[in-house]
Design a protein around this motif. Structure first.
Motif, PDB file in Angstrom:
ATOM      1  N   PHE B  25      75.008   9.166  -5.405  1.00 18.28           N
ATOM      2  CA  PHE B  25      74.495   9.386  -6.758  1.00 18.28           C
ATOM      3  C   PHE B  25      73.855  10.757  -6.880  1.00 18.28           C
ATOM      4  N   LEU B  31      81.327  12.301 -13.027  1.00 18.94           N
ATOM      5  CA  LEU B  31      80.619  11.165 -13.605  1.00 18.94           C
ATOM      6  C   LEU B  31      81.178   9.843 -13.102  1.00 18.94           C
ATOM      7  N   LEU B  34      79.818   9.110  -9.782  1.00 14.08           N
ATOM      8  CA  LEU B  34      78.443   8.604  -9.902  1.00 14.08           C
ATOM      9  C   LEU B  34      78.468   7.105 -10.188  1.00 14.08           C
ATOM     10  N   LEU B  35      79.393   6.727 -11.071  1.00 10.04           N
ATOM     11  CA  LEU B  35      79.515   5.312 -11.433  1.00 10.04           C
ATOM     12  C   LEU B  35      79.876   4.477 -10.209  1.00 10.04           C
ATOM     13  N   VAL B  38      76.868   4.004  -8.033  1.00  8.95           N
ATOM     14  CA  VAL B  38      75.965   2.972  -8.540  1.00  8.95           C
ATOM     15  C   VAL B  38      76.525   1.586  -8.248  1.00  8.95           C
ATOM     16  N   GLU B  39      77.841   1.445  -8.359  1.00 10.25           N
ATOM     17  CA  GLU B  39      78.447   0.147  -8.047  1.00 10.25           C
ATOM     18  C   GLU B  39      78.196  -0.232  -6.584  1.00 10.25           C
ATOM     19  N   GLU B  77      77.645  -3.259 -17.814  1.00 18.35           N
ATOM     20  CA  GLU B  77      77.124  -1.890 -17.748  1.00 18.35           C
ATOM     21  C   GLU B  77      78.252  -0.895 -17.526  1.00 18.35           C
ATOM     22  N   THR B  78      79.171  -1.238 -16.613  1.00 18.01           N
ATOM     23  CA  THR B  78      80.270  -0.317 -16.324  1.00 18.01           C
ATOM     24  C   THR B  78      81.127  -0.099 -17.562  1.00 18.01           C
ATOM     25  N   ALA B  81      79.318   2.286 -19.717  1.00 20.77           N
ATOM     26  CA  ALA B  81      79.267   3.616 -19.108  1.00 20.77           C
ATOM     27  C   ALA B  81      80.617   4.311 -19.231  1.00 20.77           C
TER      28      ALA B  81
END
Lengths: 464, 105
Positions: B25, B31, B34-35, B38-39, B77-78, B81
């Motif tokens: 992250f 981007l 980054l996702l 986070v996963e 959330e994904t 996003a």
């Protein structure tokens, strides 16, 4: 459960109305949602307590009061969103704005009255996922999209950290119910680590330094009404939830979190103040101001008592009216003058728009904490509760910082009244609802401090 | 020879996943990367919940439920996003963090 059920019904009514009413329906939707929110406030004005889902949902009278306050703030934001939602490029999606905002409000309801970490987590996400959609609401303005991307990624990261902390708590305690955890938790190193992760996750939501990086960018890029909502309602709910969890669940570890919280508060207030001095863009400036206000809100937690709880809620109320007044003025000026939010463009505003200037001045005085406005009393009570907890050093440093904050709040007042300008912004008349909301905020700023009964009522509720 | 797998083995994996996610992250530029980072974090917590429940508290189901809720919410959330990232792409034709620096100061 009554407040949640009635809010869910309101949500469905607004959704159906958005489908049924013919375009352009933004006026009708606004009247409908404002009216329904007033009904919601009246229905839940009496503080109640209750349990549901086998103790997962546990509402206290104080949580009930907080819900009413959040509803009031949302109502003010809806009234201020008037001009922005009447624009041609946004009016067709006005319904979505109300729906998304109401669902974040529902999430905050669950968050403040959770009795189990699972419901707390679900509420937190219900409050933050629609919020990301709101931040990225202006679809064709790339600042809005950028702010939305920054917000959702940070929100996901922070909830990931928080979940990791929760999983460690589950591993050490074997339960997720607040009432059971508090009997088992004892402050082993793993539990301290879990608490730090949990605190970091919520620190992102309240935007405490060092978890504040997303705040200025998001506030600047988001539509102004959404920034206003984000800065007061979202922050107030998260602060109250953090306080009740620290006091309820992590009570046996008070020695560990007090030190951490004290350090975070001092850093938050100082750094935010220094950065606020450098800002030219007013929305960005308000973002740093809201970070430093978050530090003051957290100061109430240091008291760790019923008095601290009351002073936190009181601070949040005062902060809601004062900050919404400032954001309301910024929003009005932005909408009527092609999106100007620079401080320099406010030069000489007094000559052309004396009433707006007056509202803004009083609200800024209140934010800075000048007596006799409400902000002075809210700061006083917060300091007093932290002082009773024996944290005089933190209180002293926060006190020094109020002087710095006074300087940068007065910079705006100076720009509006004193700085000469040959071409001040033209005189204009804002919409009736915006004026009404600014008037309510103004009344709040003046009266909340003078009517001591407000604080008294909150203290009595906190002791229930 | 039979190797028995204990709680500690699962926890090592989940901790490594967690900190890989945090590292990713902070260092990745895309981007979408980054996702993904986070996963990784969210899945590490799901493993933690499932393992704690299975090995330490086998009589109950709270941890499993938490994992299920975690998965569902992470999916929501994904979705949001990715929608926002697509919107960023439509506006500036880039999804690298170096290119979305208009808001700063």
């Amino acid at each position: 459960m009554q407040a949640e059920i009635s809010l869910a019904i309101i949500l469905i009514v607004v959704l159906v109305a958005d489908l049924v009413l013919k375009e352009p329906n933004h006026r009708a939707l606004q009247t409908l949602s404002c009216g329904l929110l007033i009904v919601q406030m009246v229905l839940n004005i009496v503080p109640t307590s209750g349990e549901a889902f086998g103790g997962m949902y546990h509402s206290t009278p104080m949580a009930s009061v907080v819900k009413t306050i959040l509803t009031m703030g949302t109502l003010l934001v809806f009234m201020q969103a008037d001009t922005w939602l009447s624009r041609k490029d946004t009016r067709f999606k006005a319904g979505e704005f109300y729906l998304l905002t109401l669902s974040t409000l529902l999430g905050m309801y669950y968050m403040v009255s959770a009795g189990n970490f699972l419901l707390f987590y679900v509420g937190l996400e219900l409050a933050s996922i629609p919020m990301a959609c709101l931040v990225a609401f202006d679809k064709f303005r790339h600042h809005s999209a950028e702010a939305g991307a920054k917000f959702i990624l940070n929100a996901m990261f922070s909830s990931g950290l928080m979940l990791y902390g929760l999983s460690l708590i589950y591993g050490t305690c074997g339960t997720m119910y607040f009432d059971d955890i508090v009997t088992i938790i004892s402050g082993t190193p793993l539990q301290i680590m879990a608490m730090v992760f949990f605190f970091a996750g919520l620190g992102f939501k309240i935007s405490l330094v060092p978890f504040h990086m997303w705040t200025p960018d998001t506030y600047q890029g988001a539509p102004t009404a959404v920034s206003a909502y984000l800065s007061v309602i979202s922050k107030g709910a998260a602060a109250f939830a953090l306080m009740s969890i620290l006091l309820k669940v992590f009570a046996p570890m008070v020695a560990s979190w007090e030190v951490m919280l004290g350090i975070v508060i001092v850093i938050t207030i100082t750094i935010a103040n220094i950065f606020a001095l450098l800002q030219k863009d007013l929305k960005r400036f308000m973002a740093y101001s809201s970070i430093s206000q978050a530090g003051y809100i957290m100061l109430a937690v240091m008291g760790a008592s019923a008095q601290g709880m009351a002073s936190l809620v009181y601070y949040v109320v005062v902060y809601i009216v004062a900050n919404l007044a400032v954001f309301g003025v910024i929003n009005t000026i932005e909408q009527n003058n092609d999106g100007t939010v620079d401080r320099d463009s406010y030069n000489g505003l007094y000559k052309t728009n004396p009433k707006l200037t007056f509202v803004m001045t009083l609200a800024l005085f209140s934010l800075a904490g000048i007596p006799p406005f409400a902000g002075f009393f809210s700061k006083f009570f917060v300091f007093a509760s932290a002082f009773h907890g024996g944290h005089w050093l933190v209180v002293f440093l926060a006190l020094v910082n109020t002087i710095i904050s006074l300087f940068y709040y007065l910079l705006i007042v100076k720009a509006m009244y004193i700085t000469p300008n040959d071409n001040p912004l033209p005189t204009f008349k804002s919409s009736a609802l915006t004026r009404a909301s600014l008037f309510i905020c103004l009344l709040g700023v003046i009266l909340l401090g003078i009517c001591s009964s407000v604080y008294q009522v909150l203290t009595n509720t906190a002791l229930l | 020879m039979e190797v028995e797998i204990h709680v500690i083995h699962y926890l090592i994996i989940s901790t490594v996943m967690m900190f890989c996610g945090i590292y990713g992250f902070f260092t990745r530029k895309n981007l979408l990367a980054l996702l993904i980072s986070v996963e990784l974090i969210l899945n590490a917590t799901n493993i933690n919940f499932a393992v704690f429940n299975r090995y330490l508290f086998p009589g109950q189901l709270e941890g499993h439920f938490f994992s299920l809720f975690g998965i569902a919410i992470a999916a929501a959330e994904t979705a949001v996003a990715i929608a926002i990232i697509i919107n960023v792409y439509r506006n500036i034709k880039q999804v690298l963090t170096d290119d979305i620096t208009d808001l700063k100061g």
